[in-house]
Design a protein around this motif. Structure first.
Motif, PDB file in Angstrom:
ATOM      1  N   GLY A 107      49.638  52.431  31.714  1.00 44.22           N
ATOM      2  CA  GLY A 107      50.482  52.486  32.912  1.00 44.22           C
ATOM      3  C   GLY A 107      49.983  51.646  34.063  1.00 44.22           C
ATOM      4  N   SER A 108      49.250  50.606  33.784  1.00 46.25           N
ATOM      5  CA  SER A 108      48.569  49.893  34.869  1.00 46.25           C
ATOM      6  C   SER A 108      48.610  48.377  34.783  1.00 46.25           C
ATOM      7  CB  SER A 108      47.089  50.316  34.915  1.00 46.25           C
ATOM      8  OG  SER A 108      46.977  51.702  35.087  1.00 46.25           O
ATOM      9  N   LEU A 109      49.043  47.834  33.655  1.00 43.07           N
ATOM     10  CA  LEU A 109      48.984  46.369  33.478  1.00 43.07           C
ATOM     11  C   LEU A 109      49.755  45.641  34.574  1.00 43.07           C
ATOM     12  CD1 LEU A 109      47.474  45.089  31.112  1.00 43.07           C
ATOM     13  CD2 LEU A 109      49.664  44.771  29.968  1.00 43.07           C
ATOM     14  N   TYR A 110      50.849  46.264  35.011  1.00 48.33           N
ATOM     15  CA  TYR A 110      51.701  45.590  36.004  1.00 48.33           C
ATOM     16  C   TYR A 110      50.960  45.302  37.312  1.00 48.33           C
ATOM     17  CZ  TYR A 110      52.337  50.261  38.069  1.00 48.33           C
ATOM     18  OH  TYR A 110      52.129  51.486  38.642  1.00 48.33           O
ATOM     19  N   HIS A 111      49.929  46.101  37.606  1.00 46.72           N
ATOM     20  CA  HIS A 111      49.165  45.852  38.836  1.00 46.72           C
ATOM     21  C   HIS A 111      48.494  44.472  38.802  1.00 46.72           C
ATOM     22  CE1 HIS A 111      49.490  49.806  40.637  1.00 46.72           C
ATOM     23  NE2 HIS A 111      48.984  50.402  39.584  1.00 46.72           N
ATOM     24  N   PHE A 112      48.293  43.944  37.581  1.00 51.27           N
ATOM     25  CA  PHE A 112      47.470  42.734  37.427  1.00 51.27           C
ATOM     26  C   PHE A 112      48.276  41.531  36.970  1.00 51.27           C
ATOM     27  CE2 PHE A 112      45.185  46.639  36.464  1.00 51.27           C
ATOM     28  CZ  PHE A 112      44.275  46.628  37.515  1.00 51.27           C
ATOM     29  N   HIS A 113      49.608  41.619  37.100  1.00 49.37           N
ATOM     30  CA  HIS A 113      50.450  40.590  36.475  1.00 49.37           C
ATOM     31  C   HIS A 113      50.144  39.185  36.963  1.00 49.37           C
ATOM     32  CE1 HIS A 113      53.331  39.772  39.795  1.00 49.37           C
ATOM     33  NE2 HIS A 113      52.899  40.938  40.204  1.00 49.37           N
ATOM     34  N   SER A 114      49.671  39.072  38.240  1.00 48.98           N
ATOM     35  CA  SER A 114      49.438  37.723  38.755  1.00 48.98           C
ATOM     36  C   SER A 114      48.115  37.128  38.247  1.00 48.98           C
ATOM     37  CB  SER A 114      49.469  37.727  40.287  1.00 48.98           C
ATOM     38  OG  SER A 114      48.450  38.579  40.753  1.00 48.98           O
ATOM     39  N   LYS A 115      47.248  37.992  37.727  1.00 49.49           N
ATOM     40  CA  LYS A 115      45.944  37.511  37.210  1.00 49.49           C
ATOM     41  C   LYS A 115      45.728  38.054  35.804  1.00 49.49           C
ATOM     42  CE  LYS A 115      44.161  35.456  40.940  1.00 49.49           C
ATOM     43  NZ  LYS A 115      43.773  36.125  42.140  1.00 49.49           N
ATOM     44  N   ILE A 116      46.801  38.077  35.027  1.00 49.01           N
ATOM     45  CA  ILE A 116      46.747  38.813  33.760  1.00 49.01           C
ATOM     46  C   ILE A 116      45.862  38.128  32.711  1.00 49.01           C
ATOM     47  CG2 ILE A 116      48.784  37.802  32.612  1.00 49.01           C
ATOM     48  CD1 ILE A 116      48.327  41.529  32.890  1.00 49.01           C
ATOM     49  N   ASP A 117      45.819  36.781  32.730  1.00 48.72           N
ATOM     50  CA  ASP A 117      45.016  36.074  31.711  1.00 48.72           C
ATOM     51  C   ASP A 117      43.544  36.468  31.838  1.00 48.72           C
ATOM     52  OD1 ASP A 117      47.508  34.828  31.733  1.00 48.72           O
ATOM     53  OD2 ASP A 117      46.678  32.901  31.113  1.00 48.72           O
ATOM     54  N   ILE A 118      43.083  36.536  33.073  1.00 50.67           N
ATOM     55  CA  ILE A 118      41.666  36.864  33.309  1.00 50.67           C
ATOM     56  C   ILE A 118      41.366  38.286  32.829  1.00 50.67           C
ATOM     57  CG2 ILE A 118      39.894  37.164  35.113  1.00 50.67           C
ATOM     58  CD1 ILE A 118      41.474  35.049  36.732  1.00 50.67           C
ATOM     59  N   LEU A 119      42.295  39.196  33.101  1.00 46.14           N
ATOM     60  CA  LEU A 119      42.081  40.575  32.653  1.00 46.14           C
ATOM     61  C   LEU A 119      41.968  40.626  31.125  1.00 46.14           C
ATOM     62  CD1 LEU A 119      41.904  43.616  33.301  1.00 46.14           C
ATOM     63  CD2 LEU A 119      44.377  43.720  32.979  1.00 46.14           C
ATOM     64  N   PHE A 120      42.851  39.924  30.433  1.00 47.29           N
ATOM     65  CA  PHE A 120      42.791  39.914  28.964  1.00 47.29           C
ATOM     66  C   PHE A 120      41.493  39.285  28.467  1.00 47.29           C
ATOM     67  CE2 PHE A 120      46.471  41.452  26.578  1.00 47.29           C
ATOM     68  CZ  PHE A 120      47.273  41.888  27.618  1.00 47.29           C
ATOM     69  N   GLU A 121      41.058  38.213  29.103  1.00 45.95           N
ATOM     70  CA  GLU A 121      39.793  37.575  28.692  1.00 45.95           C
ATOM     71  C   GLU A 121      38.651  38.573  28.793  1.00 45.95           C
ATOM     72  OE1 GLU A 121      39.126  33.980  30.984  1.00 45.95           O
ATOM     73  OE2 GLU A 121      41.115  33.250  30.387  1.00 45.95           O
ATOM     74  N   LYS A 122      38.616  39.303  29.918  1.00 46.79           N
ATOM     75  CA  LYS A 122      37.518  40.258  30.119  1.00 46.79           C
ATOM     76  C   LYS A 122      37.605  41.413  29.119  1.00 46.79           C
ATOM     77  CE  LYS A 122      38.080  40.770  34.690  1.00 46.79           C
ATOM     78  NZ  LYS A 122      37.891  41.086  36.109  1.00 46.79           N
ATOM     79  N   MET A 123      38.815  41.871  28.845  1.00 46.22           N
ATOM     80  CA  MET A 123      38.959  42.985  27.897  1.00 46.22           C
ATOM     81  C   MET A 123      38.530  42.543  26.500  1.00 46.22           C
ATOM     82  SD  MET A 123      42.334  45.198  28.995  1.00 46.22           S
ATOM     83  CE  MET A 123      43.594  44.004  28.642  1.00 46.22           C
ATOM     84  N   LEU A 124      38.916  41.327  26.103  1.00 47.13           N
ATOM     85  CA  LEU A 124      38.588  40.860  24.747  1.00 47.13           C
ATOM     86  C   LEU A 124      37.113  40.485  24.609  1.00 47.13           C
ATOM     87  CD1 LEU A 124      41.887  38.921  24.304  1.00 47.13           C
ATOM     88  CD2 LEU A 124      41.082  40.638  22.667  1.00 47.13           C
ATOM     89  N   ASP A 125      36.468  40.149  25.720  1.00 47.13           N
ATOM     90  CA  ASP A 125      35.016  39.922  25.683  1.00 47.13           C
ATOM     91  C   ASP A 125      34.282  41.241  25.471  1.00 47.13           C
ATOM     92  OD1 ASP A 125      34.884  37.255  25.961  1.00 47.13           O
ATOM     93  OD2 ASP A 125      34.500  37.251  28.120  1.00 47.13           O
ATOM     94  N   SER A 126      34.896  42.305  25.939  1.00 43.13           N
ATOM     95  CA  SER A 126      34.228  43.606  25.895  1.00 43.13           C
ATOM     96  C   SER A 126      34.467  44.355  24.588  1.00 43.13           C
ATOM     97  CB  SER A 126      34.724  44.453  27.075  1.00 43.13           C
ATOM     98  OG  SER A 126      34.459  45.810  26.869  1.00 43.13           O
ATOM     99  N   ALA A 127      35.683  44.265  24.044  1.00 41.12           N
ATOM    100  CA  ALA A 127      36.037  45.128  22.906  1.00 41.12           C
ATOM    101  C   ALA A 127      36.874  44.385  21.876  1.00 41.12           C
ATOM    102  CB  ALA A 127      36.813  46.345  23.411  1.00 41.12           C
TER     103      ALA A 127
END
Ligand code: SAM
Length: 201
Positions: A107-127
């Motif tokens: 329920g939170s991805l929309y908060h990051f829509h303007s910087k979404i690529d960076i969020l995905f990069e960080k998530m995939l680096d972690s898990a």
């Protein structure tokens, strides 16, 4: 974070009540859907923007080490007072997330829509495994009471937040990102939320 967060984020009872309305009484089902996907061998789980502690409680019962990040002091205080390892932080400001078997973001991805690529990069680096439950049937763009609640009451302090994903913008995003960030995804379920399983390849 600019300004104050809205009413929904100031108390867990109010938060749950408003979320039940926005989810037409199905607020809790979203958590059981995600819990049903957590592999039995999971040792560590990182929950981004957790708010509630339903995943955390499940992890505790299963001896999974749960870590939670949220911007909201009240939610973090509550988590700590229940013995959970939670940190108040703006996840946009973090350079990386700790290594984890699983990441959950609901329920939170929309908060990051303007910087979404960076969020995905960080998530995939972690898990290697990420579960996303994201609303795709939204009232934030509509008029009326529910539209007001969805837009105004879910602001974290940056004014009204009217951006939301729908089915096609969310799958479009995943189709674009999977090519550069090397993951595969499966839409596990679609209702008000789309439940997505992402696996790094
Ligand atoms: C709509 S709630 C969803 C909470 C919960 N995961 C759920 O699905 O019911 C969004 C949550 O994201 C948190 N949040 C928003 N922006 C954030 C940020 N930049 N860093 C950390 N947490 C954030 C809010 O404090 C809030 O708890």
């Amino acid at each position: 974070m600019a300004g104050n967060s809205s009413l929904i984020y100031q108390n867990i009872i109010i938060y749950r009540a408003i979320m039940q309305v926005l989810y037409f009484g199905h607020y809790n089902n979203r958590f059981s859907d995600v819990i049903g996907l957590i592999p039995s061998q999971t040792k560590t789980l990182l929950e981004l923007c957790f708010a509630d502690l339903k995943i955390a409680q499940y992890c505790k019962n299963q001896n999974i080490k749960w870590t939670g990040y949220d911007l909201n002091s009240g939610f973090v205080r509550r988590a700590i007072s229940h013995g959970f390892e939670a940190t108040k932080t703006d996840i946009r400001a973090m350079d990386f997330f700790p290594k984890s078997d699983v990441i959950v973001i609901m329920g939170s991805l929309y908060h990051f829509h303007s910087k979404i690529d960076i969020l995905f990069e960080k998530m995939l680096d972690s898990a290697d495994l990420i579960f996303i439950s994201e609303p795709v049937l939204n009232m934030a763009g509509s008029d009326g009471v529910l539209g007001f609640m969805a837009k105004k009451l879910t602001s974290v302090g940056n004014g009204n937040e009217s951006f939301r994903f729908n089915k096609s913008t969310l799958t479009g995003l995943l189709d674009r990102l999977r090519l550069t960030l090397n993951f595969e995804y499966k839409v596990q379920k679609t209702g008000k939320d789309m439940l997505i399983v992402i696996k790094k390849i």
